[in-house]
Design a protein around this motif. Structure first.
Motif, mmCIF file in Angstrom:
data_model
loop_
_atom_site.group_PDB
_atom_site.id
_atom_site.type_symbol
_atom_site.label_atom_id
_atom_site.label_comp_id
_atom_site.label_asym_id
_atom_site.label_seq_id
_atom_site.Cartn_x
_atom_site.Cartn_y
_atom_site.Cartn_z
ATOM 1 N N ALA A 256 0.826 -1.210 0.000
ATOM 2 C CA ALA A 256 0.000 0.000 0.000
ATOM 3 C C ALA A 256 0.860 1.260 0.000
ATOM 4 O O ALA A 256 0.488 2.273 -0.622
ATOM 5 C CB ALA A 256 -0.920 -0.015 1.221
ATOM 6 N N SER B 187 -2.445 -2.008 -4.786
ATOM 7 C CA SER B 187 -3.507 -2.622 -3.997
ATOM 8 C C SER B 187 -3.025 -3.939 -3.388
ATOM 9 O O SER B 187 -2.594 -4.839 -4.117
ATOM 10 C CB SER B 187 -4.725 -2.882 -4.889
ATOM 11 O OG SER B 187 -5.656 -3.716 -4.214
ATOM 12 N N PRO B 188 -3.098 -4.074 -2.059
ATOM 13 C CA PRO B 188 -2.717 -5.354 -1.448
ATOM 14 C C PRO B 188 -3.558 -6.519 -1.957
ATOM 15 O O PRO B 188 -3.046 -7.640 -2.115
ATOM 16 C CB PRO B 188 -2.949 -5.107 0.050
ATOM 17 C CG PRO B 188 -2.851 -3.637 0.215
ATOM 18 C CD PRO B 188 -3.411 -3.048 -1.043
#
Length: 380
Positions: free
Chosen positions: A54, A59-60
């Motif tokens: 992040a 986006s994780p």
């Protein structure tokens, strides 16, 4: 008093001493400690990895999906994971042999590249059909790894140099030797083509000496290296547990003084275990060379030696346990490579992969420390 009288009556009724009582089971909290540590360490690793992803603006969730897609999400990804597991398993099995003899060989990274370099020389310059040259490549790769480990064995048993230090330092020497070889025209540097600039790598091996691949289904196939690695892992397990050679190695690892009194020579048995460990690492280099890389170049090993050592540690020096652990680490390596293709910086990919590896190793390390501390307390 009643108990004292009852015990002899029980033995006399049986006519002979009964079988020893089974050891008491540890309490439930003790048995759940290691699984709980795995859950906690993996959760912490995934949490830290998500924060790092992040921070760099990615986006994780997308990163997690990419990690899965790259390791298990398709037939091609699964085959890549299996291919990554093959050299890891070979290195791990060799590490187990040395560890059972009480020797900590940490230089597999150097033994991998030396074995692969010797195998590349054989593959490039030995004439003959592929069915003959390919086994010679693998055998010479194993020989190269054994000889490189033999340097550490010689230093240890001749001059008392610590094996951990010597094998670790020999990694740097091995990398320099290979770098020298792939930058010299009279050694392994690729053949110059008019109009093109050569790089620090060897020529590609001819296709007839590549390891065969199986499962030519759409998107899925695996190299023969994994079958070789699994067969050797099973063979080493039975050799260590069922043969006189294995008994001598285990005796040396458990108590060197007792082994010496029993006639087990530390130089022969211990040195042989270190050579065998190096041979397995060299064979891993040969499998990488003929199974996927097909040419030598700088940075050839790609931390396979270190990751294979971690596989052996997590498997608690059991060759059979090393098989699934190697598959897990292979999936991590395959998923990490796919993660880099999504735009996440490579240094973040390296950190994420390292976090997951540490999360897997952490419970085993804690258990080992807990096992050794009471032993030292009793000795004191």
């Amino acid at each position: 008093m009643t108990g004292l009288l009852q015990a002899p009556r029980a033995n006399s009724a049986a006519g002979a001493p009964g079988p020893p009582a089974p050891p008491p089971r540890p309490p439930l909290t003790e048995r759940l400690r290691t699984p709980a540590l795995y859950v906690l360490s993996l959760s912490a690793a995934f949490g830290i990895a998500a924060i790092l992803v992040a921070v760099v603006g990615k986006s994780p969730k997308d990163a997690a999906v990419a990690m899965f897609d790259g390791s298990l999400g398709s037939g091609a990804a699964l085959g890549q994971s299996v291919d990554q597991a093959a050299p890891l398993l070979l290195v791990a099995v060799g590490s187990v042999i040395a560890a059972r003899a009480g020797i900590f060989n940490i230089g597999q990274e150097g033994q991998v590249v030396i074995g692969a370099a010797l195998g590349a020389g054989v593959g490039l310059f030995m004439p003959g059909p592929g069915w003959f040259v390919l086994p010679m490549i693998l055998l010479c790769a194993a020989l190269g790894g054994a000889l490189w480990a033999g340097v550490a064995a010689l230093l240890h048993y001749w001059r008392g140099v610590d094996v951990v230090i010597s094998t670790l330092l020999l990694i740097f020497v091995a990398n320099q030797v290979v770098s020298f070889a792939v930058n010299r025209d009279y050694l392994l540097r690729e053949t110059a083509v008019p109009g093109q600039t050569t790089t620090s790598q060897s020529d590609m091996l001819r296709e007839s000496v590549w390891l065969p691949r199986f499962g030519e289904f759409p998107g899925f196939n695996i190299g023969a290296g994994i079958f070789l690695a699994v067969v050797l892992a099973v063979a080493v397990y039975f050799a260590l547990t069922r043969t006189r050679w294995g008994f001598r190695i285990r005796l040396l690892g458990l108590n060197a003084r007792t082994a010496h009194r029993a006639g087990v020579g530390a130089v022969v048995v211990g040195g042989g275990a270190l050579l065998a460990s190096g041979a397995f690492a060299g064979a891993a280099g040969g499998v990488m060379l003929t199974g996927s890389g097909y040419r030598m170049q700088d940075g050839f090993a790609g931390n396979v030696g270190f990751d294979g050592l971690l596989v052996a540690l997590v498997a608690k020096d059991n060759p059979l346990h090393a098989v699934p652990v190697a598959f897990f680490f292979g999936a991590l390596r395959a998923g990490g490579g796919f993660l880099a293709a999504t735009g996440i910086p490579r240094y973040i990919v390296a950190v994420v992969t390292a976090l997951l590896v540490l999360a897997v190793v952490f419970p085993t390390a804690v258990a080992e420390i807990r096992r050794r501390v009471p032993a030292r307390t009793k000795e004191a």
